[in-house]
Design a protein around this motif. Structure first.
Motif, PDB file in Angstrom:
ATOM      1  N   THR A 186       0.799  -1.229   0.000  1.00  0.00           N
ATOM      2  CA  THR A 186       0.000   0.000   0.000  1.00  0.00           C
ATOM      3  C   THR A 186       0.827   1.272   0.000  1.00  0.00           C
ATOM      4  O   THR A 186       0.345   2.318  -0.408  1.00  0.00           O
ATOM      5  CB  THR A 186      -0.907   0.041   1.245  1.00  0.00           C
ATOM      6  OG1 THR A 186      -0.079   0.025   2.407  1.00  0.00           O
ATOM      7  CG2 THR A 186      -1.858  -1.122   1.267  1.00  0.00           C
ATOM      8  N   GLY A 187       2.057   1.227   0.494  1.00  0.00           N
ATOM      9  CA  GLY A 187       2.865   2.439   0.595  1.00  0.00           C
ATOM     10  C   GLY A 187       2.672   3.165   1.909  1.00  0.00           C
ATOM     11  O   GLY A 187       3.311   4.186   2.150  1.00  0.00           O
ATOM     12  N   LEU A 188       1.812   2.658   2.778  1.00  0.00           N
ATOM     13  CA  LEU A 188       1.646   3.244   4.105  1.00  0.00           C
ATOM     14  C   LEU A 188       2.801   2.789   4.984  1.00  0.00           C
ATOM     15  O   LEU A 188       3.637   1.985   4.572  1.00  0.00           O
ATOM     16  CB  LEU A 188       0.313   2.799   4.702  1.00  0.00           C
ATOM     17  CG  LEU A 188      -0.933   3.212   3.923  1.00  0.00           C
ATOM     18  CD1 LEU A 188      -2.162   2.539   4.516  1.00  0.00           C
ATOM     19  CD2 LEU A 188      -1.096   4.712   3.946  1.00  0.00           C
ATOM     20  N   GLU A 189       2.852   3.301   6.199  1.00  0.00           N
ATOM     21  CA  GLU A 189       3.942   2.914   7.090  1.00  0.00           C
ATOM     22  C   GLU A 189       3.834   1.418   7.404  1.00  0.00           C
ATOM     23  O   GLU A 189       2.808   0.939   7.874  1.00  0.00           O
ATOM     24  CB  GLU A 189       3.880   3.733   8.375  1.00  0.00           C
ATOM     25  CG  GLU A 189       5.075   3.519   9.255  1.00  0.00           C
ATOM     26  CD  GLU A 189       5.070   4.434  10.466  1.00  0.00           C
ATOM     27  OE1 GLU A 189       5.969   4.267  11.298  1.00  0.00           O
ATOM     28  OE2 GLU A 189       4.186   5.286  10.570  1.00  0.00           O
ATOM     29  N   GLY A 190       4.883   0.668   7.125  1.00  0.00           N
ATOM     30  CA  GLY A 190       4.883  -0.783   7.329  1.00  0.00           C
ATOM     31  C   GLY A 190       5.485  -1.136   8.669  1.00  0.00           C
ATOM     32  O   GLY A 190       6.694  -1.112   8.850  1.00  0.00           O
ATOM     33  N   LYS A 191       4.639  -1.497   9.612  1.00  0.00           N
ATOM     34  CA  LYS A 191       5.108  -1.804  10.962  1.00  0.00           C
ATOM     35  C   LYS A 191       5.510  -3.270  11.097  1.00  0.00           C
ATOM     36  O   LYS A 191       6.226  -3.625  12.022  1.00  0.00           O
ATOM     37  CB  LYS A 191       4.012  -1.491  11.973  1.00  0.00           C
ATOM     38  CG  LYS A 191       3.554  -0.057  11.945  1.00  0.00           C
ATOM     39  CD  LYS A 191       2.385   0.142  12.884  1.00  0.00           C
ATOM     40  CE  LYS A 191       1.832   1.543  12.736  1.00  0.00           C
ATOM     41  NZ  LYS A 191       0.645   1.746  13.553  1.00  0.00           N
ATOM     42  N   TYR A 192       5.052  -4.122  10.197  1.00  0.00           N
ATOM     43  CA  TYR A 192       5.237  -5.557  10.344  1.00  0.00           C
ATOM     44  C   TYR A 192       5.954  -6.128   9.128  1.00  0.00           C
ATOM     45  O   TYR A 192       5.986  -5.532   8.067  1.00  0.00           O
ATOM     46  CB  TYR A 192       3.883  -6.254  10.521  1.00  0.00           C
ATOM     47  CG  TYR A 192       3.007  -5.564  11.538  1.00  0.00           C
ATOM     48  CD1 TYR A 192       3.267  -5.698  12.893  1.00  0.00           C
ATOM     49  CD2 TYR A 192       1.934  -4.767  11.142  1.00  0.00           C
ATOM     50  CE1 TYR A 192       2.464  -5.052  13.834  1.00  0.00           C
ATOM     51  CE2 TYR A 192       1.139  -4.127  12.073  1.00  0.00           C
ATOM     52  CZ  TYR A 192       1.412  -4.273  13.412  1.00  0.00           C
ATOM     53  OH  TYR A 192       0.637  -3.643  14.336  1.00  0.00           O
ATOM     54  N   ARG A 193       6.523  -7.352   9.310  1.00  0.00           N
ATOM     55  CA  ARG A 193       7.230  -8.020   8.229  1.00  0.00           C
ATOM     56  C   ARG A 193       6.758  -9.469   8.162  1.00  0.00           C
ATOM     57  O   ARG A 193       6.653 -10.137   9.185  1.00  0.00           O
ATOM     58  CB  ARG A 193       8.725  -7.956   8.500  1.00  0.00           C
ATOM     59  CG  ARG A 193       9.575  -8.491   7.398  1.00  0.00           C
ATOM     60  CD  ARG A 193      11.018  -8.427   7.795  1.00  0.00           C
ATOM     61  NE  ARG A 193      11.429  -7.025   7.861  1.00  0.00           N
ATOM     62  CZ  ARG A 193      12.366  -6.497   7.102  1.00  0.00           C
ATOM     63  NH1 ARG A 193      13.001  -7.234   6.244  1.00  0.00           N
ATOM     64  NH2 ARG A 193      12.677  -5.236   7.207  1.00  0.00           N
ATOM     65  N   SER A 194       6.519  -9.954   6.960  1.00  0.00           N
ATOM     66  CA  SER A 194       6.081 -11.326   6.773  1.00  0.00           C
ATOM     67  C   SER A 194       7.242 -12.278   7.077  1.00  0.00           C
ATOM     68  O   SER A 194       8.347 -12.079   6.576  1.00  0.00           O
ATOM     69  CB  SER A 194       5.616 -11.522   5.335  1.00  0.00           C
ATOM     70  OG  SER A 194       5.409 -12.879   5.071  1.00  0.00           O
ATOM     71  N   PRO A 195       7.002 -13.332   7.872  1.00  0.00           N
ATOM     72  CA  PRO A 195       8.110 -14.239   8.199  1.00  0.00           C
ATOM     73  C   PRO A 195       8.540 -15.120   7.023  1.00  0.00           C
ATOM     74  O   PRO A 195       9.685 -15.541   6.949  1.00  0.00           O
ATOM     75  CB  PRO A 195       7.552 -15.093   9.340  1.00  0.00           C
ATOM     76  CG  PRO A 195       6.081 -14.986   9.218  1.00  0.00           C
ATOM     77  CD  PRO A 195       5.789 -13.662   8.582  1.00  0.00           C
ATOM     78  N   SER A 196       7.647 -15.376   6.083  1.00  0.00           N
ATOM     79  CA  SER A 196       7.984 -16.296   4.996  1.00  0.00           C
ATOM     80  C   SER A 196       8.765 -15.620   3.868  1.00  0.00           C
ATOM     81  O   SER A 196       9.697 -16.193   3.318  1.00  0.00           O
ATOM     82  CB  SER A 196       6.715 -16.932   4.437  1.00  0.00           C
ATOM     83  OG  SER A 196       5.865 -15.922   3.935  1.00  0.00           O
ATOM     84  N   ASN A 197       8.399 -14.404   3.502  1.00  0.00           N
ATOM     85  CA  ASN A 197       9.053 -13.783   2.344  1.00  0.00           C
ATOM     86  C   ASN A 197       9.599 -12.382   2.628  1.00  0.00           C
ATOM     87  O   ASN A 197      10.030 -11.698   1.719  1.00  0.00           O
ATOM     88  CB  ASN A 197       8.099 -13.734   1.154  1.00  0.00           C
ATOM     89  CG  ASN A 197       6.775 -13.109   1.506  1.00  0.00           C
ATOM     90  OD1 ASN A 197       6.640 -12.437   2.524  1.00  0.00           O
ATOM     91  ND2 ASN A 197       5.789 -13.327   0.664  1.00  0.00           N
ATOM     92  N   GLN A 198       9.589 -11.931   3.872  1.00  0.00           N
ATOM     93  CA  GLN A 198      10.162 -10.648   4.303  1.00  0.00           C
ATOM     94  C   GLN A 198       9.491  -9.427   3.677  1.00  0.00           C
ATOM     95  O   GLN A 198      10.084  -8.352   3.630  1.00  0.00           O
ATOM     96  CB  GLN A 198      11.676 -10.606   4.028  1.00  0.00           C
ATOM     97  CG  GLN A 198      12.458 -11.718   4.705  1.00  0.00           C
ATOM     98  CD  GLN A 198      12.290 -11.706   6.214  1.00  0.00           C
ATOM     99  OE1 GLN A 198      12.387 -10.665   6.829  1.00  0.00           O
ATOM    100  NE2 GLN A 198      12.006 -12.865   6.796  1.00  0.00           N
ATOM    101  N   LEU A 199       8.259  -9.572   3.176  1.00  0.00           N
ATOM    102  CA  LEU A 199       7.519  -8.416   2.687  1.00  0.00           C
ATOM    103  C   LEU A 199       7.017  -7.601   3.873  1.00  0.00           C
ATOM    104  O   LEU A 199       6.550  -8.155   4.866  1.00  0.00           O
ATOM    105  CB  LEU A 199       6.316  -8.840   1.846  1.00  0.00           C
ATOM    106  CG  LEU A 199       6.589  -9.237   0.404  1.00  0.00           C
ATOM    107  CD1 LEU A 199       5.316  -9.762  -0.228  1.00  0.00           C
ATOM    108  CD2 LEU A 199       7.110  -8.067  -0.382  1.00  0.00           C
ATOM    109  N   ARG A 200       7.096  -6.309   3.770  1.00  0.00           N
ATOM    110  CA  ARG A 200       6.569  -5.433   4.820  1.00  0.00           C
ATOM    111  C   ARG A 200       5.086  -5.172   4.554  1.00  0.00           C
ATOM    112  O   ARG A 200       4.682  -5.014   3.396  1.00  0.00           O
ATOM    113  CB  ARG A 200       7.332  -4.118   4.838  1.00  0.00           C
ATOM    114  CG  ARG A 200       8.762  -4.282   5.224  1.00  0.00           C
ATOM    115  CD  ARG A 200       9.427  -2.927   5.318  1.00  0.00           C
ATOM    116  NE  ARG A 200      10.850  -3.101   5.524  1.00  0.00           N
ATOM    117  CZ  ARG A 200      11.771  -2.488   4.833  1.00  0.00           C
ATOM    118  NH1 ARG A 200      11.439  -1.638   3.888  1.00  0.00           N
ATOM    119  NH2 ARG A 200      13.042  -2.688   5.086  1.00  0.00           N
ATOM    120  N   PHE A 201       4.308  -5.107   5.619  1.00  0.00           N
ATOM    121  CA  PHE A 201       2.879  -4.828   5.446  1.00  0.00           C
ATOM    122  C   PHE A 201       2.395  -3.916   6.553  1.00  0.00           C
ATOM    123  O   PHE A 201       3.025  -3.791   7.602  1.00  0.00           O
ATOM    124  CB  PHE A 201       2.046  -6.117   5.365  1.00  0.00           C
ATOM    125  CG  PHE A 201       2.185  -7.036   6.543  1.00  0.00           C
ATOM    126  CD1 PHE A 201       1.303  -6.981   7.594  1.00  0.00           C
ATOM    127  CD2 PHE A 201       3.205  -7.981   6.572  1.00  0.00           C
ATOM    128  CE1 PHE A 201       1.422  -7.828   8.667  1.00  0.00           C
ATOM    129  CE2 PHE A 201       3.325  -8.848   7.639  1.00  0.00           C
ATOM    130  CZ  PHE A 201       2.445  -8.768   8.697  1.00  0.00           C
TER     131      PHE A 201
END
Length: 128
Positions: free
Chosen positions: A81-96
């Protein structure tokens, strides 16, 4: 006061010809005409001023390279989304940004698409 048109016109003319205090005094000196400079000239004048007078101390400015690094932590943004990403996916390291994006978009992502998102921010893995 009578309501004849002659009397009304005479009273109106007396009001409009009377000198008003809000009108500009003709004897008052006029301000000098404003001089407009092109943008290029404004930039060169500002850089000359900064080089001669304002930078007697080693003050960092927007244009100086010697500015110290920021003390604030680096901001991370959501890859979706481009919003502030506070979290990271454990499987592929994508920020969400929030759980809904993780559950609806990242978990249902086909293989290889996550590497495209990581490539956009320069964090993709290149296997040889």
């Amino acid at each position: 006061m009578s309501n004849t048109p002659q009397t009304d016109l005479h009273e109106l003319s007396a009001i409009t010809t009377k000198p008003h205090s809000f009108k500009q005094n003709p004897n008052r000196p006029q301000p000098p005409a404003r001089r407009y400079k092109p943008c290029r000239q404004l930039i060169t004048d500002e850089t000359k001023y900064l080089q001669t007078k304002a930078l007697k101390f080693d003050t960092p400015t927007y244009n100086s390279v010697t500015a110290p690094p920021s003390l604030l932590p680096r901001k991370n943004y959501c890859d979706i989304t481009g919003l502030e990403g506070k979290y990271r996916s454990p499987s592929n390291q994508l920020r969400f940004h929030n759980v809904e994006i993780y559950q609806e978009v990242i978990k249902n992502m086909p293989p290889g698409v996550d590497q495209d998102y990581l490539e956009l921010r320069g964090a993709h893995v290149v296997l040889k």
